[in-house]
Design a protein around this motif. Structure first.
Motif, mmCIF file in Angstrom:
data_model
loop_
_atom_site.group_PDB
_atom_site.id
_atom_site.type_symbol
_atom_site.label_atom_id
_atom_site.label_comp_id
_atom_site.label_asym_id
_atom_site.label_seq_id
_atom_site.Cartn_x
_atom_site.Cartn_y
_atom_site.Cartn_z
ATOM 1 N N ALA A 183 0.832 -1.206 0.000
ATOM 2 C CA ALA A 183 0.000 0.000 0.000
ATOM 3 C C ALA A 183 0.869 1.259 0.000
ATOM 4 C CB ALA A 183 -0.943 0.001 1.199
ATOM 5 N N GLN A 184 1.948 1.237 0.778
ATOM 6 C CA GLN A 184 2.862 2.387 0.797
ATOM 7 C C GLN A 184 3.535 2.567 -0.562
ATOM 8 O OE1 GLN A 184 4.625 1.028 4.838
ATOM 9 N NE2 GLN A 184 5.341 3.130 4.516
ATOM 10 N N ALA A 185 4.033 1.479 -1.129
ATOM 11 C CA ALA A 185 4.703 1.556 -2.431
ATOM 12 C C ALA A 185 3.717 1.980 -3.517
ATOM 13 C CB ALA A 185 5.337 0.202 -2.775
ATOM 14 N N TYR A 186 2.516 1.452 -3.453
ATOM 15 C CA TYR A 186 1.492 1.779 -4.437
ATOM 16 C C TYR A 186 1.134 3.266 -4.371
ATOM 17 C CZ TYR A 186 -2.781 1.185 -7.221
ATOM 18 O OH TYR A 186 -3.757 1.278 -8.186
ATOM 19 N N ASP A 187 1.036 3.806 -3.162
ATOM 20 C CA ASP A 187 0.749 5.238 -3.007
ATOM 21 C C ASP A 187 1.834 6.096 -3.652
ATOM 22 O OD1 ASP A 187 -1.628 4.773 -1.657
ATOM 23 O OD2 ASP A 187 -0.795 5.173 0.341
ATOM 24 N N VAL A 188 3.096 5.731 -3.421
ATOM 25 C CA VAL A 188 4.206 6.481 -4.024
ATOM 26 C C VAL A 188 4.160 6.353 -5.541
ATOM 27 C CG1 VAL A 188 6.724 6.628 -4.252
ATOM 28 C CG2 VAL A 188 5.692 6.335 -1.988
ATOM 29 N N ALA A 189 3.930 5.141 -6.026
ATOM 30 C CA ALA A 189 3.887 4.909 -7.475
ATOM 31 C C ALA A 189 2.738 5.692 -8.112
ATOM 32 C CB ALA A 189 3.742 3.414 -7.757
ATOM 33 N N GLN A 190 1.556 5.629 -7.511
ATOM 34 C CA GLN A 190 0.407 6.354 -8.072
ATOM 35 C C GLN A 190 0.632 7.858 -8.085
ATOM 36 O OE1 GLN A 190 -3.126 4.861 -5.924
ATOM 37 N NE2 GLN A 190 -3.854 4.380 -7.983
ATOM 38 N N ASP A 191 1.331 8.352 -7.072
ATOM 39 C CA ASP A 191 1.620 9.783 -6.997
ATOM 40 C C ASP A 191 2.479 10.232 -8.183
ATOM 41 O OD1 ASP A 191 1.506 12.327 -5.581
ATOM 42 O OD2 ASP A 191 3.637 12.004 -5.160
ATOM 43 N N LYS A 192 3.195 9.298 -8.793
ATOM 44 C CA LYS A 192 4.079 9.635 -9.915
ATOM 45 C C LYS A 192 3.438 9.371 -11.277
ATOM 46 C CE LYS A 192 7.156 11.226 -7.314
ATOM 47 N NZ LYS A 192 7.394 12.663 -7.338
ATOM 48 N N LEU A 193 2.188 8.891 -11.307
ATOM 49 C CA LEU A 193 1.496 8.690 -12.586
ATOM 50 C C LEU A 193 1.518 9.989 -13.387
ATOM 51 C CD1 LEU A 193 -1.571 6.520 -11.527
ATOM 52 C CD2 LEU A 193 0.332 5.816 -12.996
ATOM 53 N N GLY A 194 1.843 9.877 -14.657
ATOM 54 C CA GLY A 194 1.907 11.047 -15.529
ATOM 55 C C GLY A 194 3.280 11.683 -15.591
ATOM 56 N N SER A 195 4.207 11.270 -14.707
ATOM 57 C CA SER A 195 5.566 11.804 -14.768
ATOM 58 C C SER A 195 6.201 11.424 -16.096
ATOM 59 C CB SER A 195 6.421 11.256 -13.624
ATOM 60 O OG SER A 195 5.942 11.696 -12.378
ATOM 61 N N SER A 196 7.119 12.222 -16.554
ATOM 62 C CA SER A 196 7.769 12.006 -17.854
ATOM 63 C C SER A 196 8.789 10.890 -17.803
ATOM 64 C CB SER A 196 8.468 13.293 -18.296
ATOM 65 O OG SER A 196 7.529 14.310 -18.466
ATOM 66 N N TYR A 197 9.056 10.335 -18.992
ATOM 67 C CA TYR A 197 10.075 9.304 -19.176
ATOM 68 C C TYR A 197 11.295 9.928 -19.840
ATOM 69 C CZ TYR A 197 12.601 5.296 -20.974
ATOM 70 O OH TYR A 197 13.584 4.380 -21.252
ATOM 71 N N VAL A 198 12.460 9.648 -19.280
ATOM 72 C CA VAL A 198 13.740 9.966 -19.914
ATOM 73 C C VAL A 198 14.678 8.821 -19.576
ATOM 74 C CG1 VAL A 198 15.742 11.506 -19.942
ATOM 75 C CG2 VAL A 198 13.442 12.475 -19.823
ATOM 76 N N TYR A 199 15.304 8.249 -20.585
ATOM 77 C CA TYR A 199 16.238 7.143 -20.368
ATOM 78 C C TYR A 199 17.319 7.583 -19.380
ATOM 79 C CZ TYR A 199 19.644 3.485 -21.223
ATOM 80 O OH TYR A 199 20.520 2.451 -21.057
#
Length: 155
Positions: A40-56
């Motif tokens: 749940a903690q990891a999922y919250d952090v991951a969801q908070d980053k939805l939409g963040s940009s991708y750069v290799y």
């Protein structure tokens, strides 16, 4: 002679302290099974980053590549340090079958077990959160553009 001995002892203590304190940061500091609360903690952090940009090569906090994203999420949520690349994360994880995969396990993609080039976080129901060319998204694991290599528990 006494000053040299004192300097030597201080040096040994300092080196030992640095070595011991550095072990938690240089090695993978992870658990084999992620609890529901940890997920749940990891999922919250991951969801908070939805939409963040991708750069290799990016490792966050607002721009990621796939392994930079998984590393960021587990470090921020659980203080778990993962290796830097998808291949290294695969190599250091404990393989599990799809039917034994739990939420929070890593999902790996590539052309083979020795050529893993993408990683995401399994969130259940055949889906993962990952960072890819569309940014950080939730998507199906079984997509035509991914070749699933397998699942891994943090080890």
């Amino acid at each position: 002679m006494r000053k040299q001995l004192k300097k030597f002892v201080i040096s040994i203590v300092a080196c030992t302290t640095l070595l011991v304190s550095g072990l938690g940061m240089s090695n993978i500091n992870a658990k084999a099974d992620i609890s529901d609360q940890d997920f749940a903690q990891a999922y919250d952090v991951a969801q908070d980053k939805l939409g963040s940009s991708y750069v290799y090569g990016a490792v966050g906090p607002n721009v990621f590549d796939c392994s930079g994203f998984t590393s960021y999420v587990y470090k921020k949520a659980l203080n778990v340090q993962l290796p830097r690349t998808a291949q290294a994360q695969y190599n250091d994880s404990k393989r599990v079958s799809a039917k034994n995969a739990d939420k929070g396990d890593l999902v790996f993609f590539g052309s083979s077990r020795s050529n893993v080039y993408h990683v995401g976080i399994y969130v259940g129901n055949g889906k993962m959160i990952d960072a890819q060319n569309r940014g950080v998204v939730t998507e199906n694991i079984n997509a035509p553009w991914w070749n699933l290599v397998g699942y891994g528990k943090l080890a």
